[in-house]
Design a protein around this motif. Sequence first.
Motif, PDB file in Angstrom:
ATOM      1  N   CYS A 216       1.719  70.980  12.365  1.00 14.27           N
ATOM      2  CA  CYS A 216       2.736  71.101  13.406  1.00 14.27           C
ATOM      3  C   CYS A 216       2.273  72.078  14.484  1.00 14.27           C
ATOM      4  N   ARG A 217       2.283  71.593  15.720  1.00 15.06           N
ATOM      5  CA  ARG A 217       1.813  72.391  16.850  1.00 15.06           C
ATOM      6  C   ARG A 217       2.720  73.606  17.091  1.00 15.06           C
ATOM      7  N   LEU A 223       1.663  68.917   7.781  1.00 14.14           N
ATOM      8  CA  LEU A 223       2.582  67.773   7.731  1.00 14.14           C
ATOM      9  C   LEU A 223       2.045  66.640   6.876  1.00 14.14           C
ATOM     10  N   CYS A 245       9.631  69.964  14.387  1.00 14.95           N
ATOM     11  CA  CYS A 245       9.863  70.073  15.822  1.00 14.95           C
ATOM     12  C   CYS A 245      10.265  68.740  16.445  1.00 14.95           C
TER      13      CYS A 245
END
Length: 407
Positions: A216-217, A223, A245
């Motif tokens: 996840c950025r 993930l 997100c």
Amino acid sequence: MYVESVDFKRQAWDAKILGDLLTRLIANGYQGLLAEIHQAAGRFSRPRPDRSLPNSLGQADGFTDVLIPPAQPHTRVIFFLAQPDLLRMIVAGRNQTEVRRVATATKMHLEAAVGGHLSELLPAVADREGPDRFRREVVPALHLTASGGLVVGLRDGAPMQVMLALRRQPAFRGRPTALGSQLTTLLPDKPTEQAREAMERLVSSGIVERWHVVICRTGGQWLAVAQGLDEIKSLIGSNVACPHCGVRMGEEIQEVAYRLTEAADAQFADNRPLCELLDAALRRAGAEAVVIDPGRGAVDGAALYHGTVLVFRARSGAPSAEEAAQLLEQSRHVEQQGWRVVSMLVCDQPAPADLRQSGVFVVDNISRLDAAVEEILSKVREQQTSALLPPVLRPLAISVADLLPPE
Ligand SMILES: [Zn+2]
């Protein structure tokens, strides 16, 4: 400081040959102590034809001269007769390159003065402290068997260093794992490309497995993981969204992770990676012979450097006083064979301070292994040199280091 010494043996080193050698060196720009004394004598007394350099050498009991080679103000050459048939040459300087250069040039002058090949003067003494005697005497005394190296044959330091650093990383599914973007931190003193190459070699030898990861950025959570790139591709091509997100998988970070496999455990069990690292470092530093046979007892290996035997134990974790004592006991067997011996304990965790007082050299910082090895070897060279110096310098308490000008 770097020092090299060579012994030359011939039936007799008479005054004529030594005088010819000195005359030749001085004519070629060397400044020598004996020549200075001669000049001084000439200034204070009437010149006499029988007071030539070879003549006065013939009157002297021993022969010792210290010379400054031409255009090498930071290097010294010492010649002296260790025995009537043994001429010793010691070259001391700031580094190996300077010393080698001067030693080679001076040997050529010696060859010309002797009027023959120097190689004929060498073999008689070559084995006195050489690799052959080391293999014949030391290796069996320590019960070492020269073994073949890691299963994968990685005799190179970089993969070992990566392997040891990877072991300290946090676990993913129970085994230490690092991300591809962290590679440089695993091998901090080398270029990224070398770290990548080292990791690839560990992957192809089955010690490390490669995983593809989607991260996840925004929150950094992992993930998805898969060993095949295709599974990851189909996931990021889909409409699946990040639960944290909410963006599509295709917009999250794609990474590679490296995870230590079970095959690594066997390698770590007998401290082989540490031994191989040490092996590589010792060879880089100029050891003439190295034998490692880890995981068998009080000693993991031995090396020969400038006539001194290094007996070592390399282990994971902090070493104990008992291990140091066992190591010293093994070293004494080698000492009894007439060798100079240095005992060395290498570990990847800080060693207790009192171990350093026990007479064992302790290296407990693997990331600066080369520097630590060099520190020990320079002490070995110093010890060796003070034993080699001509007796005439001993009452003056002159060490080789004193002969060199300050930098
Ligand atoms: Zn996300």
